[in-house]
Design a protein around this motif. Sequence first.
Motif, PDB file in Angstrom:
ATOM      1  N   GLN A  92       0.473  -4.017   8.217  1.00 37.97           N
ATOM      2  CA  GLN A  92       0.343  -3.143   7.048  1.00 37.97           C
ATOM      3  C   GLN A  92      -0.676  -2.037   7.294  1.00 37.97           C
ATOM      4  O   GLN A  92      -0.465  -0.879   6.914  1.00 37.97           O
ATOM      5  N   LYS A  93      -1.779  -2.395   7.942  1.00 35.07           N
ATOM      6  CA  LYS A  93      -2.813  -1.395   8.259  1.00 35.07           C
ATOM      7  C   LYS A  93      -2.245  -0.323   9.188  1.00 35.07           C
ATOM      8  O   LYS A  93      -2.517   0.880   9.007  1.00 35.07           O
ATOM      9  N   GLU A 133       7.486  -1.437   5.173  1.00 32.30           N
ATOM     10  CA  GLU A 133       6.373  -2.303   4.793  1.00 32.30           C
ATOM     11  C   GLU A 133       6.891  -3.555   4.083  1.00 32.30           C
ATOM     12  O   GLU A 133       6.414  -4.666   4.327  1.00 32.30           O
ATOM     13  N   LEU A 152       0.810  -1.216   0.000  1.00 31.89           N
ATOM     14  CA  LEU A 152       0.000   0.000   0.000  1.00 31.89           C
ATOM     15  C   LEU A 152       0.842   1.263   0.000  1.00 31.89           C
ATOM     16  O   LEU A 152       0.325   2.354  -0.250  1.00 31.89           O
ATOM     17  N   THR A 153       2.134   1.127   0.312  1.00 32.06           N
ATOM     18  CA  THR A 153       3.024   2.295   0.347  1.00 32.06           C
ATOM     19  C   THR A 153       4.335   1.939  -0.351  1.00 32.06           C
ATOM     20  O   THR A 153       4.558   0.789  -0.744  1.00 32.06           O
ATOM     21  N   TYR A 169      -0.782   8.104   6.687  1.00 30.46           N
ATOM     22  CA  TYR A 169      -1.813   8.987   6.161  1.00 30.46           C
ATOM     23  C   TYR A 169      -2.787   9.526   7.209  1.00 30.46           C
ATOM     24  O   TYR A 169      -3.533  10.459   6.940  1.00 30.46           O
ATOM     25  N   TYR A 202       0.085   1.948   7.162  1.00 31.56           N
ATOM     26  CA  TYR A 202      -0.678   2.822   6.270  1.00 31.56           C
ATOM     27  C   TYR A 202      -1.324   3.963   7.045  1.00 31.56           C
ATOM     28  O   TYR A 202      -1.278   5.131   6.631  1.00 31.56           O
TER      29      TYR A 202
END
Length: 689
Positions: free
Chosen positions: A516-517, A500, A494-495, A524, A520
């Motif tokens: 990962q959540k 990550e 995701l990045t 952000y 992220y």
Amino acid sequence: MEPEIDISNEEQIEIQNAEGIDTPIVGTTCKKETPGSSLYYAPIVDESLLPVVGKNYGTLEECEKMYRLYAFHACFDIRKSTQKTTKSGLVKQKYYLCNRGGVPIKVNFDTLQSSKKPIRKSNMECTGCRARVKFDWVYGTNTFILSDFPEHHNHELLPQEYRHLSKAERQMKYAEQLFVYHSSVSNIGPTKAYEVYSNMKGSEKDVHGTVTDFRNWRLDLNVFINASDSQMLVYKMEERKKYVPGFSFEYKLEKSQLHSIFWADEVAKCNYKEFSDIISFDATYRMNRYNMKFVPFTGIDNHHRCVTIAAGLIRDEIAESYTWLLTCFMKTFGKEPNMIVTDQDKSMAIAIKAVFKTAKHRLCMWHIMRKVPSKIQEAIPTIEDEVEKDFKNRLNKLVWNMYIEPNVFEERWEKLMHDFSLKNDSWFKHTFDIRSTWIPAYFIDTEMFSLMRTTSRSESENAFCFKLYKICSKSRSKQESLDAQTIKKNPKLLTQLKIEKHALKVYTHAIFAIVQKEIYEALYSYLLDKMDKEEETEIYVVKEEKEKTKEGSNKEKQFFHYKVLHNSKEGSMNKNIEEIPEKYIMRHWRRDIIPPELRSRRNRYGNENIVVQDSVNEITLVVYDCVELVGSDEKMLKVVLEKLKLLKKEVEAQVPKPSKKKDYIIGNMIGVSKPSTIEIQNSPVRNYK
């Protein structure tokens, strides 16, 4: 019943020369009358299959094979009959008869003179048929010649369309027998097994046996085990303990009856070594003939899934039985878990206190919380639905919260009880008194305390307690699949952050999704609001932005601020972290902690069984591959079939024929022979319904 016939040679010649006989069709039956008005049935088969009087047919086995082949095409069954032997015991004369030969047994019964149940009604098969063959021994050899062959029958023969229902064709092959056994292990009944197998073969006509034969074979399996059930189980487990490295097994007898057993293998021990943080220990299922309680020890693996640590069976739920089970557990594993989760069974609590000295005992929250609806109704019979709903929501938010301190929990509990006038209710008061045994706030000092709060994982294991050798296979198969997916598949990143990518290399997919959540959201949803310094302490204020859904599906932004303190003596804070520091990576969640070669071990008594099973599977696959390649090409199918038949003959010539006795076949299937004497008695059969 039609009269017996004994046709003379002159009558047979007259029959053969009779006028009006149509051209015979191979595979059919010719129905005629003798000059003496007796009905007879003559099978019409290919001349090459007709037995020839005076011909030498080889050994007795070859003679029987010849007549069975003829009977198959003539659509009748045969059976062995009398024989004559020499003084030395050699067979010098042998008869094989049509299966409907002989005279029906006549039964006399009078209900006025006997209270016993009458003999059940059955279809009479015996008609006194004289069709048979007689073989005479050729002196000085081991061969036989055909000396007599009356071929006519006094009964109607089966049409070819019903040949699959003949006794010979209904004899189940080893493949069918094995399928019924494996189906029973998988909790599939014989009726469903027959339906599945006939679909695999194409139709019922392609299956050797009917659904009744499948049921009878399942019954034979049960009869084989029967009274020696417990002894065979103990014997098989002891064999595993002897030949399989790392396999542990203990059992207990009371008055020669099996009372308790416990077992764990090498893979389970490796699982416990890595995942012994929290263990669920529950006994909630009675799904066996003896009503014994199945007790699985369940942990959480690195994929955040159930993993079986060990298992046991006990006859009763008293403290002594649980103490024996936990003593076996300690003997096998040598160390206590950090925490053990059970329901509110008092016998379990006594046993845990007696055996475990350092492990924390936690009660299952679900077993406690499921009582709330009934208890609130008892305490406040007139409570309104909206009020009850509000109480449950507030209670759930409080008891399941694992981010508050004990003093905060106690304050909020006190207020909740006051708001709903429950301070004097005995059940809620008792539940509060034992708060340190089930509320998460009191376990925050225990590592991985939030991993398991209920015994539901043990209860899912209980659903297949009656399959002792399948208990671990399902979860281990899933673990292997997840291990393989972790290696060969990569989730979408995701990045562009290197941290990550590092997390993906370290964690299993299930845990990586959580990390990962966090990465992220940190990128952000969190912003550095300000930075300050007081003496040697650097102060960072981080702002988090969240959206909260209000009534009417309207969303409202909320902001939260957090302070992060850093001691400058430890050096400046690294703002470009590319990897997760090793000290923050828990071994429990790493992807590579269970060796693949250990995870996939399934041998029973050593590596020889693996080689045999792999060879059997490969042979089956090769045959299916050949069938797939040939497809619907009839010519090539016949070529493949003939080559397989030749191969079968070569194998039969080199390998001794296995015994056809049921006990031998079943013993070979389940991996244990039937004991001659029973030293370990079964527990009493109990009704659990």
